[in-house]
Scaffold this motif. Structure first.
Motif: not given
Ligand SMILES: [Zn+2]
Length: 334
Positions: A15-24
């Motif tokens: 599914t195309v879901a809303e997730t948190a932007v990852p942190t490098p």
């Protein structure tokens, strides 16, 4: 951010879901993604089979995203923010004997973006800084199309040490990888014979053999002077077998696809008495990727971009993939 998340091992679990932007983290970069390709490996991850069985779910798919660096972690040059990059899928361990020798393609501990860690079928992806490689002016779709496929062919050519003037048979020459292989072998100055089931238009000075099946290929290449190298990208074992039979004394065979069938039969006596060699290639060194991108940027490769899908249709792109013909399937994330 929006991301293509696989939560169980079938296409309905994507599914195309809303997730948190990852942190490098340390040594990593955050890439804002423009494009990502569709690969056989994605289908393995979706099915939970073969090399895809190593993915822990839920997993964001996408092995070969291209985009722009928008943030860097500790230890990475902040000047890289704004750089147009494409992600090399295979991450070498960096410490084993192969890696120490620069031969990251043969690193036994390599991991893959979109398999062992979250991938780039998403608006943002975090990767090791080294794997986010300069696009050399290529647009995102071109870079995505080149980074995995053409780089593996470069590694295959390196593995068999193909040199100018050698006679090379390329089997499966009509597909995306095959066209790249013909162009790369021509660029190396080889004497190229391109074999395909379908009619081909020449990319350069290569000789073309159209053979509908492995038996016809075997008849077309038997006898004669033989080949120094056979490079198979068809993934079809009887085709590879026909190529191996046509090698001359000391000839080298290399294959970089195994998607069609795995049951390769060879004439062991001929293989042994005529000093033939066989190698498999499934990833690339960092300098192979740089070379593939440079060749594409110089116009030495045919366009590898095939059909394109909007990000909302990413599941359809994976679903359609086994039936797609020419060119790399690209998902436009942005
Ligand atoms: Zn290693």
């Amino acid at each position: 951010m929006r991301a293509a998340v696989l939560s169980r091992h079938d296409l309905d679990g994507l599914t195309v879901a809303e997730t948190a932007v990852p942190t490098p983290g340390t040594g990593e970069v955050l890439v804002r993604v423009d494009t990502v390709g569709v690969n056989q490996l994605d289908l393995n991850v979706i099915a939970g089979t073969g090399p895809g069985a190593q993915a822990q779910l839920p997993r964001i798919l996408g092995i070969d995203p291209a985009g722009e660096i928008v943030a860097v972690g500790a230890g990475v040059d902040p000047e890289r923010v704004g750089q147009a990059v494409v992600v090399k899928p295979n991450i070498a361990c960096g410490v084993c004997a192969h890696c120490q020798a620069g031969d990251e393609a043969d690193c036994p501990r390599q991991t893959v973006v979109g398999v062992h860690r979250d991938g780039g079928a998403a608006e943002f992806v975090v990767t090791p800084a080294r794997n986010a490689m300069d696009r050399r002016g290529l647009d995102a779709a071109q870079a995505t199309a080149v980074v995995h496929s053409a780089s593996i062919v470069i590694n295959a050519v390196r593995t068999v040490a193909l040199t100018a003037g050698e006679r090379v048979l390329i089997t499966g020459a009509g597909g995306t990888l095959g066209r790249a292989a013909v162009a790369i072998a021509l660029a190396r100055g080889a004497d190229v014979v391109a074999a395909s089931r379908r009619a081909l238009t020449a990319l350069g000075e290569e000789q073309i053999i159209q053979a509908p099946d492995a038996a016809a290929l075997g008849s077309a290449v038997s006898g004669g002077e033989g080949f120094d190298v056979v490079l198979d990208v068809s993934g079809h074992a009887p085709t590879l077998r026909a190529g191996i039979s046509a090698l001359r004394w000391g000839g080298r065979a290399v294959f970089c696809a195994a998607s069609v069938d795995s049951d390769l039969r060879i004439d062991a006596r001929d293989f042994y008495l005529r000093r033939k060699r066989l190698a498999g290639v499934a990833s690339a060194r960092y300098d192979d990727v740089a070379e593939a991108l440079a060749l594409a940027a110089a116009g030495a490769l045919p366009s590898l971009v095939g059909s394109r899908y909007a990000f909302d249709d990413v599941a359809t792109a994976y679903r359609d993939f086994p039936r797609k013909g020419e060119g790399k399937v690209i998902v436009d994330v942005r």
